[in-house]
Write a protein that holds these residues in place. Structure first.
Motif, PDB file in Angstrom:
ATOM      1  N   LYS A   1     107.749   5.666   2.233  1.00 19.06           N
ATOM      2  CA  LYS A   1     108.720   6.708   1.896  1.00 19.06           C
ATOM      3  C   LYS A   1     109.733   6.896   3.032  1.00 19.06           C
ATOM      4  O   LYS A   1     110.944   6.944   2.805  1.00 19.06           O
ATOM      5  CB  LYS A   1     107.993   8.013   1.606  1.00 19.06           C
ATOM      6  CG  LYS A   1     108.896   9.117   1.134  1.00 19.06           C
ATOM      7  CD  LYS A   1     108.090  10.340   0.710  1.00 19.06           C
ATOM      8  CE  LYS A   1     109.007  11.413   0.159  1.00 19.06           C
ATOM      9  NZ  LYS A   1     108.262  12.568  -0.344  1.00 19.06           N
TER      10      LYS A   1
ATOM     11  N   GLN B   1     113.860   6.597   3.095  1.00 19.93           N
ATOM     12  CA  GLN B   1     114.663   7.795   3.353  1.00 19.93           C
ATOM     13  C   GLN B   1     115.541   7.647   4.584  1.00 19.93           C
ATOM     14  O   GLN B   1     116.705   8.030   4.570  1.00 19.93           O
ATOM     15  CB  GLN B   1     113.751   9.013   3.555  1.00 19.93           C
ATOM     16  CG  GLN B   1     113.063   9.485   2.312  1.00 19.93           C
ATOM     17  CD  GLN B   1     112.086  10.608   2.597  1.00 19.93           C
ATOM     18  OE1 GLN B   1     111.422  10.636   3.643  1.00 19.93           O
ATOM     19  NE2 GLN B   1     111.986  11.541   1.666  1.00 19.93           N
ATOM     20  N   HIS B   2     114.994   7.100   5.653  1.00 19.79           N
ATOM     21  CA  HIS B   2     115.676   7.096   6.953  1.00 19.79           C
ATOM     22  C   HIS B   2     116.325   5.768   7.311  1.00 19.79           C
ATOM     23  O   HIS B   2     117.315   5.751   8.047  1.00 19.79           O
ATOM     24  CB  HIS B   2     114.698   7.474   8.066  1.00 19.79           C
ATOM     25  CG  HIS B   2     114.147   8.843   7.916  1.00 19.79           C
ATOM     26  ND1 HIS B   2     113.270   9.381   8.822  1.00 19.79           N
ATOM     27  CD2 HIS B   2     114.315   9.804   6.965  1.00 19.79           C
ATOM     28  CE1 HIS B   2     112.942  10.602   8.448  1.00 19.79           C
ATOM     29  NE2 HIS B   2     113.565  10.869   7.311  1.00 19.79           N
TER      30      HIS B   2
ATOM     31  N   ASP C   1     116.862   3.073   4.929  1.00 23.50           N
ATOM     32  CA  ASP C   1     117.407   2.374   3.762  1.00 23.50           C
ATOM     33  C   ASP C   1     116.917   0.930   3.726  1.00 23.50           C
ATOM     34  O   ASP C   1     117.688  -0.011   3.503  1.00 23.50           O
ATOM     35  CB  ASP C   1     118.937   2.432   3.759  1.00 23.50           C
ATOM     36  CG  ASP C   1     119.540   2.092   2.404  1.00 23.50           C
ATOM     37  OD1 ASP C   1     118.824   2.178   1.382  1.00 23.50           O
ATOM     38  OD2 ASP C   1     120.734   1.730   2.365  1.00 23.50           O
TER      39      ASP C   1
ATOM     40  N   THR D   1     111.820   5.945  -3.859  1.00 18.33           N
ATOM     41  CA  THR D   1     112.396   6.790  -2.809  1.00 18.33           C
ATOM     42  C   THR D   1     113.834   6.377  -2.515  1.00 18.33           C
ATOM     43  O   THR D   1     114.125   5.199  -2.316  1.00 18.33           O
ATOM     44  CB  THR D   1     111.545   6.704  -1.524  1.00 18.33           C
ATOM     45  OG1 THR D   1     110.206   7.095  -1.831  1.00 18.33           O
ATOM     46  CG2 THR D   1     112.106   7.623  -0.449  1.00 18.33           C
ATOM     47  N   GLU D   2     114.704   7.371  -2.466  1.00 19.72           N
ATOM     48  CA  GLU D   2     116.122   7.132  -2.203  1.00 19.72           C
ATOM     49  C   GLU D   2     116.444   7.305  -0.711  1.00 19.72           C
ATOM     50  O   GLU D   2     115.775   8.050  -0.006  1.00 19.72           O
ATOM     51  CB  GLU D   2     116.977   8.110  -3.003  1.00 19.72           C
ATOM     52  CG  GLU D   2     116.862   7.931  -4.511  1.00 19.72           C
ATOM     53  CD  GLU D   2     117.421   6.605  -5.002  1.00 19.72           C
ATOM     54  OE1 GLU D   2     118.404   6.123  -4.414  1.00 19.72           O
ATOM     55  OE2 GLU D   2     116.844   6.049  -5.956  1.00 19.72           O
ATOM     56  N   PHE D   3     117.483   6.645  -0.273  1.00 20.71           N
ATOM     57  CA  PHE D   3     118.009   6.799   1.082  1.00 20.71           C
ATOM     58  C   PHE D   3     118.672   8.165   1.198  1.00 20.71           C
ATOM     59  O   PHE D   3     119.451   8.559   0.325  1.00 20.71           O
ATOM     60  CB  PHE D   3     119.002   5.669   1.365  1.00 20.71           C
ATOM     61  CG  PHE D   3     119.696   5.756   2.695  1.00 20.71           C
ATOM     62  CD1 PHE D   3     118.976   5.894   3.871  1.00 20.71           C
ATOM     63  CD2 PHE D   3     121.072   5.668   2.771  1.00 20.71           C
ATOM     64  CE1 PHE D   3     119.619   5.955   5.104  1.00 20.71           C
ATOM     65  CE2 PHE D   3     121.729   5.723   3.987  1.00 20.71           C
ATOM     66  CZ  PHE D   3     120.998   5.870   5.153  1.00 20.71           C
ATOM     67  N   GLU D   4     118.389   8.891   2.281  1.00 21.22           N
ATOM     68  CA  GLU D   4     118.935  10.233   2.467  1.00 21.22           C
ATOM     69  C   GLU D   4     120.370  10.239   2.981  1.00 21.22           C
ATOM     70  O   GLU D   4     121.075  11.235   2.845  1.00 21.22           O
ATOM     71  CB  GLU D   4     118.056  11.034   3.439  1.00 21.22           C
ATOM     72  CG  GLU D   4     116.718  11.415   2.870  1.00 21.22           C
ATOM     73  CD  GLU D   4     115.866  12.210   3.842  1.00 21.22           C
ATOM     74  OE1 GLU D   4     116.224  12.329   5.048  1.00 21.22           O
ATOM     75  OE2 GLU D   4     114.820  12.717   3.409  1.00 21.22           O
TER      76      GLU D   4
ATOM     77  N   HIS E   1     121.356   9.569   9.122  1.00 23.53           N
ATOM     78  CA  HIS E   1     120.733   8.245   9.150  1.00 23.53           C
ATOM     79  C   HIS E   1     121.759   7.132   8.959  1.00 23.53           C
ATOM     80  O   HIS E   1     121.559   6.020   9.443  1.00 23.53           O
ATOM     81  CB  HIS E   1     119.644   8.159   8.080  1.00 23.53           C
ATOM     82  CG  HIS E   1     118.610   9.226   8.204  1.00 23.53           C
ATOM     83  ND1 HIS E   1     117.755   9.317   9.283  1.00 23.53           N
ATOM     84  CD2 HIS E   1     118.315  10.274   7.401  1.00 23.53           C
ATOM     85  CE1 HIS E   1     116.972  10.371   9.134  1.00 23.53           C
ATOM     86  NE2 HIS E   1     117.295  10.967   8.002  1.00 23.53           N
ATOM     87  N   GLN E   2     122.856   7.424   8.270  1.00 22.97           N
ATOM     88  CA  GLN E   2     123.878   6.399   8.034  1.00 22.97           C
ATOM     89  C   GLN E   2     124.493   5.912   9.344  1.00 22.97           C
ATOM     90  O   GLN E   2     124.740   4.719   9.516  1.00 22.97           O
ATOM     91  CB  GLN E   2     124.972   6.915   7.100  1.00 22.97           C
ATOM     92  CG  GLN E   2     126.008   5.857   6.767  1.00 22.97           C
ATOM     93  CD  GLN E   2     125.405   4.631   6.107  1.00 22.97           C
ATOM     94  OE1 GLN E   2     124.720   4.748   5.097  1.00 22.97           O
ATOM     95  NE2 GLN E   2     125.642   3.449   6.671  1.00 22.97           N
TER      96      GLN E   2
END
Length: 149
Positions: free
Chosen positions: A93, A97-98, A100, A126-129, A133-134
């Motif tokens: 997860k 999230q963090h 990608d 689970t999706e990238f937040e 984090h980008q």
């Protein structure tokens, strides 16, 4: 989702179980092999799957060998790939999230099939937040540009 999957001889059996799950979940799966338990070299199978993710022919890839480590090393040589070795659902997860992550590597000699299937399910859902984090991913991309010429 379009998913590439590959394994060496140590991960063949687990790959077959994961493929069943992926089909049940409605994903399009491309199997890069291997097709049995005879000894092979993991780079021959992990590389084409990772290249497929890098070239955007696949959304993600799942790579399985004895430990997951060799497959992750190979995949991380390909620009644009963020391969991670995961052996628990928390990390599955968190890495989505963090980080990608777009390539999941697992070790068939490290975890059992039940846990592996749980990890795959969590990782896929689970999706990238994004957000803070980008910026970190942008720094990773800059490192790739510097060294992958």
């Amino acid at each position: 989702m379009k998913i590439a999957i590959a394994a060496d001889h140590g991960g063949f059996s687990l790959k077959e179980e994961i493929k069943e799950l992926l089909h049940k979940l409605g994903h399009e799966v491309h199997d890069f092999g291997t097709s049995n338990c005879e000894s092979v070299d993991y780079p021959d199978y992990g590389l084409p799957a990772a290249e497929g993710v890098s070239e955007k022919r696949f959304d993600r890839a799942i790579l399985i060998c004895g430990t997951g480590l060799g497959m992750a090393i190979v995949a991380n040589k390909v620009p644009g790939v963020r391969a991670v070795v995961v052996h628990d659902t928390f990390s599955a997860k968190a890495t989505r999230q963090h980080n990608d992550s777009n390539v999941l590597a697992m070790g068939a000699r490290v975890i059992g099939p039940g846990l592996a299937l749980d990890i795959v399910s969590v990782w896929l859902e689970t999706e990238f937040e994004g957000g803070r984090h980008q910026g970190r991913l942008d720094k990773i991309a800059a490192i790739e540009q510097k060294y992958c010429k």
